[in-house]
Design a protein around this motif. Structure first.
Motif, PDB file in Angstrom:
ATOM      1  N   ASN A 193       0.768  -1.007   0.016  1.00  0.00           N
ATOM      2  CA  ASN A 193       0.204  -0.332  -0.266  1.00  0.00           C
ATOM      3  C   ASN A 193       0.973   1.883  -0.337  1.00  0.00           C
ATOM      4  N   GLN A 194       1.957   1.591  -0.010  1.00  0.00           N
ATOM      5  CA  GLN A 194       3.475   1.632  -0.310  1.00  0.00           C
ATOM      6  C   GLN A 194       3.444   2.884  -1.179  1.00  0.00           C
ATOM      7  N   LEU A 195       2.759   1.595  -2.350  1.00  0.00           N
ATOM      8  CA  LEU A 195       3.129   1.659  -4.173  1.00  0.00           C
ATOM      9  C   LEU A 195       2.613   3.331  -4.571  1.00  0.00           C
ATOM     10  N   ASN A 196       3.476   3.866  -5.147  1.00  0.00           N
ATOM     11  CA  ASN A 196       2.901   5.453  -5.721  1.00  0.00           C
ATOM     12  C   ASN A 196       2.620   4.850  -6.960  1.00  0.00           C
ATOM     13  N   ARG A 197       1.620   5.807  -7.932  1.00  0.00           N
ATOM     14  CA  ARG A 197       0.885   5.684  -8.990  1.00  0.00           C
ATOM     15  C   ARG A 197       1.806   4.845 -10.189  1.00  0.00           C
ATOM     16  N   GLU A 198       2.641   5.335 -10.475  1.00  0.00           N
ATOM     17  CA  GLU A 198       3.875   4.634 -11.237  1.00  0.00           C
ATOM     18  C   GLU A 198       3.787   2.857 -10.911  1.00  0.00           C
ATOM     19  N   GLN A 199       4.468   3.091  -9.767  1.00  0.00           N
ATOM     20  CA  GLN A 199       5.075   1.617  -9.173  1.00  0.00           C
ATOM     21  C   GLN A 199       3.791   0.490  -9.282  1.00  0.00           C
ATOM     22  N   ARG A 200       2.464   1.230  -8.845  1.00  0.00           N
ATOM     23  CA  ARG A 200       1.420   0.392  -8.842  1.00  0.00           C
ATOM     24  C   ARG A 200       0.801  -0.248 -10.219  1.00  0.00           C
ATOM     25  N   ALA A 222      14.295   3.150 -15.795  1.00  0.00           N
ATOM     26  CA  ALA A 222      13.822   3.675 -14.832  1.00  0.00           C
ATOM     27  C   ALA A 222      15.010   3.958 -13.917  1.00  0.00           C
ATOM     28  N   PRO A 223      14.989   5.717 -13.639  1.00  0.00           N
ATOM     29  CA  PRO A 223      17.025   5.849 -13.511  1.00  0.00           C
ATOM     30  C   PRO A 223      16.433   5.766 -11.494  1.00  0.00           C
ATOM     31  N   GLY A 224      17.775   5.725 -11.203  1.00  0.00           N
ATOM     32  CA  GLY A 224      18.323   5.887 -10.096  1.00  0.00           C
ATOM     33  C   GLY A 224      17.267   6.741  -8.934  1.00  0.00           C
ATOM     34  N   GLY A 225      17.161   5.469  -8.058  1.00  0.00           N
ATOM     35  CA  GLY A 225      16.366   6.429  -6.820  1.00  0.00           C
ATOM     36  C   GLY A 225      14.841   6.340  -7.237  1.00  0.00           C
ATOM     37  N   THR A 226      13.909   5.420  -8.509  1.00  0.00           N
ATOM     38  CA  THR A 226      12.669   5.810  -8.527  1.00  0.00           C
ATOM     39  C   THR A 226      12.460   4.601  -7.843  1.00  0.00           C
ATOM     40  N   GLY A 227      13.044   4.216  -7.150  1.00  0.00           N
ATOM     41  CA  GLY A 227      12.530   2.730  -6.107  1.00  0.00           C
ATOM     42  C   GLY A 227      12.268   1.226  -7.338  1.00  0.00           C
ATOM     43  N   LYS A 228      13.128   1.077  -7.734  1.00  0.00           N
ATOM     44  CA  LYS A 228      13.211   0.118  -8.658  1.00  0.00           C
ATOM     45  C   LYS A 228      13.137  -0.952  -7.446  1.00  0.00           C
ATOM     46  N   THR A 229      13.828  -1.407  -6.812  1.00  0.00           N
ATOM     47  CA  THR A 229      14.837  -2.277  -5.948  1.00  0.00           C
ATOM     48  C   THR A 229      13.288  -2.473  -5.263  1.00  0.00           C
ATOM     49  N   PHE A 230      12.670  -1.429  -4.085  1.00  0.00           N
ATOM     50  CA  PHE A 230      11.351  -1.304  -3.827  1.00  0.00           C
ATOM     51  C   PHE A 230      10.366  -2.281  -4.309  1.00  0.00           C
ATOM     52  N   LEU A 231      10.393  -1.679  -5.596  1.00  0.00           N
ATOM     53  CA  LEU A 231       9.351  -2.741  -6.193  1.00  0.00           C
ATOM     54  C   LEU A 231       9.631  -4.085  -6.535  1.00  0.00           C
ATOM     55  N   ASN A 380      11.014  10.254  -8.371  1.00  0.00           N
ATOM     56  CA  ASN A 380      12.486   9.836  -7.424  1.00  0.00           C
ATOM     57  C   ASN A 380      12.467   9.667  -5.869  1.00  0.00           C
ATOM     58  N   MET A 381      12.193   8.956  -5.729  1.00  0.00           N
ATOM     59  CA  MET A 381      11.649   8.517  -4.051  1.00  0.00           C
ATOM     60  C   MET A 381      12.235   8.474  -3.715  1.00  0.00           C
ATOM     61  N   ARG A 382      13.891   8.796  -3.926  1.00  0.00           N
ATOM     62  CA  ARG A 382      15.229   9.405  -2.692  1.00  0.00           C
ATOM     63  C   ARG A 382      14.703  10.662  -2.360  1.00  0.00           C
ATOM     64  N   VAL A 383      15.445  11.823  -2.991  1.00  0.00           N
ATOM     65  CA  VAL A 383      14.761  12.942  -2.818  1.00  0.00           C
ATOM     66  C   VAL A 383      13.414  13.694  -2.328  1.00  0.00           C
ATOM     67  N   ILE A 622      23.283  11.286  -4.494  1.00  0.00           N
ATOM     68  CA  ILE A 622      21.864  10.609  -5.136  1.00  0.00           C
ATOM     69  C   ILE A 622      22.978   9.648  -6.064  1.00  0.00           C
ATOM     70  N   ASN A 623      23.081   9.881  -6.863  1.00  0.00           N
ATOM     71  CA  ASN A 623      23.774   8.553  -7.576  1.00  0.00           C
ATOM     72  C   ASN A 623      24.765   9.378  -8.915  1.00  0.00           C
ATOM     73  N   PHE A 624      25.864   8.728  -9.374  1.00  0.00           N
ATOM     74  CA  PHE A 624      26.330   9.078 -10.125  1.00  0.00           C
ATOM     75  C   PHE A 624      27.471   8.421 -10.626  1.00  0.00           C
TER      76      PHE A 624
HETATM   77  N1  LIG Z   1       6.886   3.951  -2.803  1.00  0.00           N
HETATM   78  C1  LIG Z   1       7.536   3.922  -1.345  1.00  0.00           C
HETATM   79  N2  LIG Z   1       7.121   4.388  -0.601  1.00  0.00           N
HETATM   80  C2  LIG Z   1       8.324   4.592  -0.089  1.00  0.00           C
HETATM   81  N3  LIG Z   1       9.649   4.746   0.108  1.00  0.00           N
HETATM   82  C3  LIG Z   1       9.916   4.205  -1.470  1.00  0.00           C
HETATM   83  C4  LIG Z   1       9.272   3.433  -1.566  1.00  0.00           C
HETATM   84  N4  LIG Z   1       9.787   3.216  -3.607  1.00  0.00           N
HETATM   85  C5  LIG Z   1      11.081   3.760  -2.790  1.00  0.00           C
HETATM   86  N5  LIG Z   1      11.537   4.000  -1.326  1.00  0.00           N
HETATM   87  C6  LIG Z   1      12.681   4.335  -1.459  1.00  0.00           C
HETATM   88  O1  LIG Z   1      13.669   5.228  -1.772  1.00  0.00           O
HETATM   89  C7  LIG Z   1      14.919   5.222  -1.400  1.00  0.00           C
HETATM   90  C8  LIG Z   1      15.581   4.128  -2.995  1.00  0.00           C
HETATM   91  O2  LIG Z   1      14.734   2.907  -3.911  1.00  0.00           O
HETATM   92  P1  LIG Z   1      15.687   2.304  -4.400  1.00  0.00           P
HETATM   93  O3  LIG Z   1      16.503   1.536  -3.882  1.00  0.00           O
HETATM   94  O4  LIG Z   1      14.714   1.306  -4.688  1.00  0.00           O
HETATM   95  O5  LIG Z   1      15.393   2.965  -5.683  1.00  0.00           O
HETATM   96  P2  LIG Z   1      16.063   2.085  -7.825  1.00  0.00           P
HETATM   97  O6  LIG Z   1      15.520   3.020  -7.922  1.00  0.00           O
HETATM   98  O7  LIG Z   1      16.490   1.288  -7.445  1.00  0.00           O
HETATM   99  O8  LIG Z   1      17.497   3.869  -7.431  1.00  0.00           O
HETATM  100  P3  LIG Z   1      19.398   2.754  -7.741  1.00  0.00           P
HETATM  101  O9  LIG Z   1      18.671   2.905  -8.964  1.00  0.00           O
HETATM  102  O10 LIG Z   1      20.011   3.527  -7.652  1.00  0.00           O
HETATM  103  O11 LIG Z   1      19.697   1.218  -7.057  1.00  0.00           O
HETATM  104  C9  LIG Z   1      15.016   3.855  -0.855  1.00  0.00           C
HETATM  105  O12 LIG Z   1      15.564   4.243   0.157  1.00  0.00           O
HETATM  106  C10 LIG Z   1      13.190   3.231  -1.373  1.00  0.00           C
HETATM  107  O13 LIG Z   1      13.035   2.530   0.571  1.00  0.00           O
END
Ligand SMILES: Nc1ncnc2c1ncn2[C@@H]1O[C@H](COP(=O)(O)OP(=O)(O)OP(=O)(O)O)[C@@H](O)[C@H]1O
Length: 626
Positions: A193-200, A222-231, A380-383, A622-624
């Motif tokens: 239930n934390q997923l954002n619209r795009e992730q959903r 998905a560029p770095g930080g957009t929540g790929k790993t989370f999803l 970008n969820m990280r920032v 964030i990522n370089f």
């Molecule tokens: N829907 C979400 N709700 C809360 N936090 C989120 C959500 N999606 C991602 N995050 C958080 O945002 C941060 C970045 O997410 P994540 O590491 O999954 O990105 P990534 O796209 O895999 O980045 P990279 O490619 O740099 O590894 C993490 O701390 C993660 O927990």
């Protein structure tokens, strides 16, 4: 007479190894500083050895079997029986031990101690002592470890079959993919239930394909930080929670450590290591009856992270094998596959290839690409909750990736979006403030900082600088450098071999300190001990390191890992050329690392060293991507 260019006083003649004592005397002369007599050369840790060879052996300069004996002897004092078996399994798999049976005989009691303890508890009797059935059970456990690491049984290493080996007919690979902690999975699934619209959108698309056997092939751009790993981890948990098999792979070991039970694509699917770019016949090295074959037939989701870095050929090899194994001519044999990555980052590496070769080797040029549906993550969820500076920084990075960043004369002024510092010392101060008090720093403090550098030379220099800044017990480890052909020993003297620092191979002399973070340079036992993970040293022993994990998906800070510190560097010579090949290698001090290696795992305060002494660092970088 002193030479004009160097401070060398003379020439030490090369000696053939058949002239044993002279050869070892020569070796000691290069290692022992300020010897006052031949006897002082033969003295190691206050023990006077009879021969120079004995002294070399005591210093760990020779490649002999006593290293393995010492390692197990040290480990049997400080390790649990289970971790001792793991260590022995790693040694069997990677170290080419000549007489593993002898080691087993010597240390089998230490390796079977937990089984004895369990039996005593089960029968409520302390009279039970070691017997063949207990050793057989320990051998059986050892066999499981060895099979996971090497795909071979211990029989391959000269061991007898334990009597209860029949139990191995259970498919270990399938069992491992089905044995998840349901409680843990449920916790992860609750992130849904934390997923954002795009992730959903991505989540629903993948889950509907899995649930309805649609066999979709998707690419998550998905560029770095957009929540790929989370999803991805959420998707894996959801499918595994439902009792199905979901395989998580990545192109590199370091990317795989971020996924739950992630492994490299090569080791999971037994992909060939070498193939031509126009190869249309190769398949994975798996049979239908093998554990891996069964796993590939039964799985209903494959997630391949950092696929943008993979050669299209490896994906095509997997496609051919999946079609064959599953008797289904749809792409990937009808299995749902989610590739993820970012083509703005690094493309596949083509040795001595041009940019065009790299593009041509990428997944986008595969015959599979037209079947792949692209989904995007942009937020970008990280920032999300950080300051405007970071948000602008991420925007700038994206513009660079797309080739749209405002450049003057085709040059980008990095200083405009980074804090630059004038010297390496200043960079160290900013990234590792107050490192003198290393013992007071938390794990998190180490997890979120690193210095990245593009060359090994700079890595070594920065390592030395940082290590010299704090006081802690230190230990020196030497690699054993040899040439493959004994006859070449005279042409390539040991000190020359020791001076080589080829890429991906640690230096001959490795100085480690307690508390220092290190990086593992080899896949020893994925996903725990994987190429690229960072560890922190807790104890230094003469043949063994005790470490805890700093980064990676498997965060087990309470578990002490033991790593054998005997490493060989073997040089294969070709005519007059000399190329170093790497045989067994543990790790290097890893405060700085190469840019690519760590960019995925740091989310705090990295500093980056650029060539030509332009140095800059960015708080909350964030990522370089170079
Ligand atoms: N829907 C979400 N709700 C809360 N936090 C989120 C959500 N999606 C991602 N995050 C958080 O945002 C941060 C970045 O997410 P994540 O590491 O999954 O990105 P990534 O796209 O895999 O980045 P990279 O490619 O740099 O590894 C993490 O701390 C993660 O927990």
């Amino acid at each position: 007479m002193a030479s004009k260019k160097t401070d060398a006083l003379g020439w030490v003649y090369t000696i053939h190894p058949n002239n044993t004592e002279c050869f070892h005397l020569r070796m000691l002369l290069h290692i022992v500083k300020g010897p006052t007599s031949f006897q002082s050369l033969r003295t190691v840790k206050n023990v006077i050895y009879d021969t120079f060879q004995g002294a070399c052996k005591a210093l760990g300069l020779l490649d002999d079997e006593s290293h393995w004996e010492n390692t197990l002897s040290e480990a049997s004092i400080c390790c649990t029986p289970k971790s001792l078996r793991c260590l022995f399994a790693i040694m069997l798999t990677f170290c080419q031990i000549t007489d593993p049976l002898k080691l087993w005989q010597n240390y089998r009691e230490s390796m079977a101690d937990d089984i004895l303890h369990r039996k005593r508890q089960e029968l409520s009797s302390n009279d039970i002592s070691f017997d063949q059935s207990i050793f057989d059970e320990a051998l059986f456990e050892l066999n499981k470890e060895v099979e996971v690491l090497s795909g071979k049984s211990i029989v391959h290493f000269g061991f007898p079959l334990p009597i209860n080996i029949n139990r191995t007919t259970i498919n270990i690979e399938c069992l491992r993919e089905r044995s998840y902690d349901q409680q843990q999975l449920l916790l992860s699934v609750q992130n849904e239930n934390q997923l954002n619209r795009e992730q959903r959108i991505v989540y629903d698309s993948v889950m509907s394909s899995v649930n309805n056997n649609e066999g979709k092939i998707l690419f998550l751009d998905a560029p770095g930080g957009t929540g790929k790993t989370f999803l991805i981890n959420l998707l894996l948990a959801k499918v595994r929670y439902g009792g199905k098999i979901a395989l998580a792979v990545a192109s590199s070991g370091i990317a795989a450590t971020l996924l739950v039970r992630g492994r490299t694509a090569h080791s999971t699917f037994k992909l060939p290591l070498k193939y031509d770019s126009d190869d249309i016949t190769s398949v994975c090295n798996v049979s239908k009856q093998s554990g891996t074959g069964k796993l590939m037939q039964d799985c209903c989701l494959i997630i391949w992270d950092e696929a943008s870095m993979s050669q299209k050929t490896s994906v095509e090899v997997l496609d051919r094998t999946m079609r064959d194994l599953r008797h289904n001519n749809s792409p990937m044999g009808g299995c749902t596959v989610l590739f993820s990555g970012d083509f703005r980052q690094i493309l596949p590496v083509v040795t001595r290839g041009t940019r065009a070769d790299e593009v041509n080797a990428s997944l986008k040029r595969s015959y599979l690409w037209p079947y792949i549906k692209i989904l995007e993550l942009k937020t970008n969820m990280r920032v999300l909750c950080t300051d405007q500076d970071n948000i602008n920084f991420v925007k700038d990075l994206l513009l660079i990736g797309k080739g749209e960043f405002q450049a003057t004369n085709d040059k980008i002024n990095i200083k405009s979006f980074c804090n630059s510092v004038p010297t390496i010392t200043k960079l160290i101060q900013n990234v590792y403030p107050n490192i003198q008090n290393i013992s007071s720093k938390s794990l998190k403090w180490f997890q979120e900082r690193a210095i990245l550098s593009p060359t090994n030379e700079q890595v070594d220099k920065i390592n030395d600088l940082i290590l010299s800044r704090f006081d802690a017990q230190s230990q020196m480890y030497y690699s054993v450098d040899t040439v493959l052909e004994k006859e070449d020993t005279v042409h390539f003297p040991t000190e020359f071999l020791n001076s080589l620092t080829p890429p991906k191979v640690p230096p001959h002399k490795l100085i480690l300190k307690i508390g220092a973070p290190i990086i593992l340079m080899r896949n020893l036992s994925p996903p725990t001990l994987c190429n690229g993970i960072r560890l922190q040293i807790k104890k230094l022993r003469s043949s063994l390191l005790e470490c805890i994990i700093l980064t990676g998906c498997v965060k087990l800070p309470e578990i002490v890992l033991n790593i054998n510190m005997h490493f060989r560097r073997i040089v294969q010579t070709a005519k007059k050329k000399c190329a170093m090949t790497f045989e067994l290698l543990p790790q290097n001090t890893a405060i700085p690392s190469t840019v690519y290696n760590l960019s995925n795992t740091i989310q705090g305060r990295p500093g980056i060293v650029l060539l030509n002494f332009i140095i800059f660092e960015k708080y909350d970088l964030i990522n370089f991507y170079p």
